[in-house]
Structure formats: C-alpha cells, structure tokens
Design an enzyme around this catalytic site. Structure first.
Site, mmCIF file in Angstrom:
data_model
loop_
_atom_site.group_PDB
_atom_site.id
_atom_site.type_symbol
_atom_site.label_atom_id
_atom_site.label_comp_id
_atom_site.label_asym_id
_atom_site.label_seq_id
_atom_site.Cartn_x
_atom_site.Cartn_y
_atom_site.Cartn_z
ATOM 1 N N ASN A 1 8.820 -7.535 4.066
ATOM 2 C CA ASN A 1 8.782 -6.312 3.220
ATOM 3 C C ASN A 1 9.615 -5.464 3.603
ATOM 4 O O ASN A 1 10.348 -5.394 4.613
ATOM 5 C CB ASN A 1 7.207 -5.503 3.321
ATOM 6 C CG ASN A 1 7.355 -4.203 2.991
ATOM 7 O OD1 ASN A 1 7.373 -3.144 3.877
ATOM 8 N ND2 ASN A 1 7.390 -4.003 1.637
ATOM 9 N N PRO B 1 0.869 -1.380 0.067
ATOM 10 C CA PRO B 1 -0.017 -0.103 0.147
ATOM 11 C C PRO B 1 0.939 1.366 0.002
ATOM 12 O O PRO B 1 1.930 1.376 0.661
ATOM 13 C CB PRO B 1 -0.766 -0.016 1.180
ATOM 14 C CG PRO B 1 0.016 -1.000 2.236
ATOM 15 C CD PRO B 1 0.889 -2.017 1.379
ATOM 16 N N LYS C 1 -0.347 -4.841 8.990
ATOM 17 C CA LYS C 1 1.216 -4.690 8.481
ATOM 18 C C LYS C 1 1.615 -3.642 9.301
ATOM 19 O O LYS C 1 1.108 -2.700 9.840
ATOM 20 C CB LYS C 1 0.793 -3.742 6.886
ATOM 21 C CG LYS C 1 2.251 -3.403 6.553
ATOM 22 C CD LYS C 1 2.010 -2.954 5.022
ATOM 23 C CE LYS C 1 3.188 -2.310 4.466
ATOM 24 N NZ LYS C 1 3.665 -1.080 4.870
ATOM 25 N N HIS D 1 7.084 -5.176 7.587
ATOM 26 C CA HIS D 1 8.200 -4.062 7.163
ATOM 27 C C HIS D 1 9.744 -4.304 7.906
ATOM 28 O O HIS D 1 9.513 -3.895 9.179
ATOM 29 C CB HIS D 1 7.619 -2.825 7.130
ATOM 30 C CG HIS D 1 8.687 -1.777 6.522
ATOM 31 N ND1 HIS D 1 8.253 -0.676 6.143
ATOM 32 C CD2 HIS D 1 9.955 -1.926 6.014
ATOM 33 C CE1 HIS D 1 9.196 0.065 5.864
ATOM 34 N NE2 HIS D 1 10.220 -0.700 5.520
ATOM 35 N N CYS E 1 2.669 3.077 9.838
ATOM 36 C CA CYS E 1 2.870 4.207 9.309
ATOM 37 C C CYS E 1 3.513 5.300 10.409
ATOM 38 O O CYS E 1 2.792 5.205 11.416
ATOM 39 C CB CYS E 1 1.495 4.878 8.868
ATOM 40 S SG CYS E 1 1.968 6.550 8.113
ATOM 41 N N GLY F 1 7.167 -2.700 -2.697
ATOM 42 C CA GLY F 1 6.255 -1.361 -2.776
ATOM 43 C C GLY F 1 7.224 -0.297 -3.900
ATOM 44 O O GLY F 1 6.959 -0.482 -5.027
ATOM 45 N N ARG F 2 8.348 0.262 -3.622
ATOM 46 C CA ARG F 2 8.852 1.225 -4.526
ATOM 47 C C ARG F 2 9.445 0.704 -5.624
ATOM 48 O O ARG F 2 9.232 1.250 -6.681
ATOM 49 C CB ARG F 2 10.183 2.105 -3.586
ATOM 50 C CG ARG F 2 9.250 2.877 -2.709
ATOM 51 C CD ARG F 2 10.637 3.599 -1.619
ATOM 52 N NE ARG F 2 10.765 2.363 -0.697
ATOM 53 C CZ ARG F 2 11.901 2.429 0.256
ATOM 54 N NH1 ARG F 2 12.269 3.635 0.366
ATOM 55 N NH2 ARG F 2 11.936 1.523 0.734
HETATM 56 C C1 LIG Z 1 4.963 7.113 -1.392
HETATM 57 C C2 LIG Z 1 4.709 5.877 -0.279
HETATM 58 C C3 LIG Z 1 3.652 5.870 0.349
HETATM 59 C C4 LIG Z 1 3.338 4.845 1.365
HETATM 60 N N1 LIG Z 1 2.172 4.761 1.796
HETATM 61 C C5 LIG Z 1 1.860 3.765 2.924
HETATM 62 C C6 LIG Z 1 0.554 3.420 3.306
HETATM 63 O O1 LIG Z 1 -0.434 4.051 2.858
HETATM 64 N N2 LIG Z 1 0.314 2.382 4.125
HETATM 65 C C7 LIG Z 1 1.328 1.586 4.632
HETATM 66 O O2 LIG Z 1 1.314 0.724 5.262
HETATM 67 N N3 LIG Z 1 2.552 1.694 4.144
HETATM 68 C C8 LIG Z 1 3.066 2.729 3.160
HETATM 69 N N4 LIG Z 1 3.995 2.820 2.637
HETATM 70 C C9 LIG Z 1 5.227 2.020 3.079
HETATM 71 C C10 LIG Z 1 5.130 0.822 2.027
HETATM 72 O O3 LIG Z 1 3.928 0.107 2.235
HETATM 73 C C11 LIG Z 1 6.321 -0.133 2.408
HETATM 74 O O4 LIG Z 1 6.146 -0.707 3.624
HETATM 75 C C12 LIG Z 1 7.751 0.530 2.178
HETATM 76 O O5 LIG Z 1 7.789 1.409 1.007
HETATM 77 C C13 LIG Z 1 8.939 -0.529 2.162
HETATM 78 O O6 LIG Z 1 8.643 -1.420 1.128
HETATM 79 P P1 LIG Z 1 9.815 -1.028 -0.362
HETATM 80 O O7 LIG Z 1 10.997 -0.887 0.213
HETATM 81 O O8 LIG Z 1 9.305 -2.258 -1.120
HETATM 82 O O9 LIG Z 1 9.397 0.067 -0.796
HETATM 83 C C14 LIG Z 1 4.295 3.722 1.754
HETATM 84 C C15 LIG Z 1 5.601 4.159 1.088
HETATM 85 C C16 LIG Z 1 5.976 4.971 0.113
HETATM 86 C C17 LIG Z 1 7.132 5.104 -0.759
#
Ligand SMILES: Cc1cc2nc3c(=O)[nH]c(=O)nc-3n(C[C@H](O)[C@H](O)[C@H](O)COP(=O)(O)O)c2cc1C
Length: 330
Positions: free
Chosen positions: A205, A11, A133, A165, A94, A227-228
């Site tokens: 994650n 997300p 999460k 995470h 978050c 995510g990213r």
């Molecule tokens: C732009 C952005 C917005 C995010 N918004 C949320 C969110 O709404 N809810 C959530 O649980 N995590 C949020 N995250 C965290 C991601 O879900 C994820 O846990 C985090 O980016 C690590 O994963 P990654 O390294 O694969 O990006 C957000 C991350 C980014 C970069």
C-alpha cells in the site's frame, strides 16, 4: 470461502463509511473493502448499528479496529464475526497524536510482544481472519531486520495476511496528513519482506495510482491496497475491473449514479441526509467532460442540509448529459 485481496480499498477515516462502500460496490464486486478505523471502546460501548452497521452488498468487508487491550480486541472480534464481517484488521499504522495517546496505531510497531499477544487472543476467539495493517518502520527505524522480526512476531501469533504501507511513520512532529507524503515510499523493502516470508500474504500500500503500477506490484506481492487514488477518482475501479479482473461488463458513470440515486431515496427514508452519501461522489467525473458541472451542482445543492428529492432527481440529468458529452468526445 477464501477472501480475494488482490485489490483492496484502504480504510480511510471520514471516507470509507458505509455509504462510500455501497457506492464503490456499484463499481466493483471483486475488490476487498475496509471500514474506517473504529476504536475498541466505541465498537463495544457505542451505538452499534450506527458505528458498525453495513449493507450486505458491501461484502466482502473487513472491520478495521484500533486498540491494544486484548480483552477489548477479542470482544470486538466476536461482535464483528456476529455481525457478518468477513475479516478483522488491526490498525498498526496510524500515527495521529490522539491514537498514540490511547496506545494504538503506529506506536505499536515499537511493541511487538504486546501486538503478538493481542493478535493471538483475537485469533483464538473468532473464526474470521485476523489481519494487520502496518507501516515499514517508525522515526529513525526503517530497516529489513526490524521490520522482518516484527512481521515474524505477528505471523507466529497467527496473523498470515499483512498489509504494509510502504512508508515509515514519524511519531513526533508530523501531522497525520504529512505522514502520508513526507516519509519516502520504499517499495523494495516490502518486496524483500514478501521474498523472505513466502508463506505470508503481503499486501502493498502507498502511492499507487494506476493499473500499470498495480500490475507491477502484483509481480512482487500478493495484493495491492489503494486509498486516495480511488477516493478521489472512484471510476478508477472500473479500470481495475477491466484491466486486472478482465471484467468487460462495466457500468457507465451514469448507470452508477442512477443506482446510487435509488439508494439515496431508500436511505433518506431511514433518516440519512443526502449529503452524507453524495459527498463521496464528488470525484465520479474526475478528468471527464462535465466534471466541474457535477462538482458545482453537488457543492451548491447536495452539501446543503435542505437538499431534496427534486435536486437528487436533477443530478441524473447532469449525469446523462455528461455521459453524452463524453461519448461525443471519444
Ligand atoms: C483521509 C484518510 C484517512 C485515513 N484513515 C485511515 C484509517 O482509518 N486506518 C488506516 O489504517 N489508515 C488510514 N489511512 C491511511 C490509508 O489507509 C493508506 O494507508 C494511505 O492513504 C496510503 O495509501 P494511498 O497512497 O493509496 O492513499 C487514511 C488515509 C487518508 C488519506
């Protein structure tokens, strides 16, 4: 039907809206998709179609909710179930100041009893799975004992799928963006949790960027959430379809663009602006010939409010030219 969470798309606020999810579904039918976080009050009192609406093609789809009021959380569960979501996920990770002020997100890791009460109430009022999460710790707390007892509390309350995470949240002094890179990744702690809680589905994650890493994590966990790396390079999903799901029938980038253009045309009739959809496709040609041309065209045309169909049609020419250039190069 059991949900397949082997690969999940994380997300992400301002990223995983319904248009992004539609776009990603053109690339993968198998991954599990998550909505951006929606606060309970917005879900209950806001414009429901706008905030929670989705296209059936996006399924399987989870709604991520932020809140700590059990009555509100239960109401959102009922709404989500009624609308056809496949799962409801509570955000316990978050770290933003605003989210903390409203008492949801990562600050709830400090309140296991409250979280357990909320989850219990949620589970009792709907039939779709309730998942969580969270992060692996907060501030100076990052150890197996605390995390494991938190996980046990949640799982005893009935939550059997937990997305971890693999970095702690620093609740004071770091911005949400810094909280995504400064706390160090600690994958072994997630593996240890899985080892000690074999009955739970543990999804790892954080910082995962390629299919080899995914394969390694899958030796230790039940699923991987990304995510990213997918937002920045959506065609990574094609590699996942190929290497993880062994699907050999993968659409080319221009085929994806073509299907998306059809969607854009339908959506514009309903009042959606072209840029609301196309902004998510900036990374479609990531690392390919023509990537810059694609990005430039989008930023010169699609991001403008006055973008029109001629420009949308022109984007297909760029997609086809890029396809040719990449075929010649390979
Ligand atoms: C732009 C952005 C917005 C995010 N918004 C949320 C969110 O709404 N809810 C959530 O649980 N995590 C949020 N995250 C965290 C991601 O879900 C994820 O846990 C985090 O980016 C690590 O994963 P990654 O390294 O694969 O990006 C957000 C991350 C980014 C970069």
């Amino acid at each position: 039907m059991k949900i397949n969470r082997k690969i999940c798309v994380a997300p992400m606020m301002d990223c995983t809206d319904r248009h992004e999810r539609y776009f990603l579904r053109l690339l993968s039918k198998k991954v599990m998709l998550y909505s951006e976080m929606v606060a309970t009050k917005s879900a209950i009192h806001g414009d429901r179609k706008k905030i929670l609406g989705f296209n059936k093609i996006e399924k399987p789809l989870a709604l991520q909710v932020g809140g700590s009021d059990k009555k509100e959380l239960s109401e959102v569960c009922k709404i989500a179930e009624g609308m056809g979501y496949d799962e409801i996920n509570i955000n316990l990770g978050c770290p933003s100041k605003k989210v903390q002020k409203n008492k949801f997100g990562a600050c709830l890791i400090k309140e296991p009893d409250l979280v357990a009460e909320c989850i219990n109430e949620m589970i009792n009022c709907c039939k779709i799975p309730v998942t969580a999460k969270t992060r692996i710790g907060y501030d100076e707390v990052e150890n197996f004992e605390y995390l494991n007892s938190f996980i046990k509390k949640i799982s005893n309350a009935g939550c059997k799928t937990i997305i971890l995470h693999a970095r702690k949240a620093i609740l004071k002094g770091l911005t949400p963006k810094e909280n995504l890179k400064i706390p160090k990744l600690n994958y072994p702690l997630v593996y240890e949790i899985k080892n000690s809680n074999n009955d739970l589905e543990i999804i790892i994650n954080g910082g995962i960027t390629n299919s080899d890493e995914i394969k390694n994590h899958l030796k230790n966990c039940d699923g991987v959430m990304i995510g990213r790396a997918i937002y920045q390079n959506p065609y990574f999903l094609a590699d996942i379809e190929d290497k993880i799901f062994k699907n050999k029938n993968i659409p080319s980038r221009s085929e994806v663009a073509e299907k998306l253009v059809e969607y854009v045309k339908e959506e514009v009739k309903q009042g959606t602006r072209v840029n609301q959809i196309m902004r998510h496709t900036v990374g479609l040609y990531h690392g390919q010939n023509g990537a810059n041309k694609w990005k430039r065209f989008l930023s010169d045309n699609m991001m403008a409010r006055d973008s029109d169909f001629q420009k949308v049609n022109h984007i297909m020419k760029i997609a086809q030219n890029n396809e040719k250039a990449n075929q010649t190069a390979s």
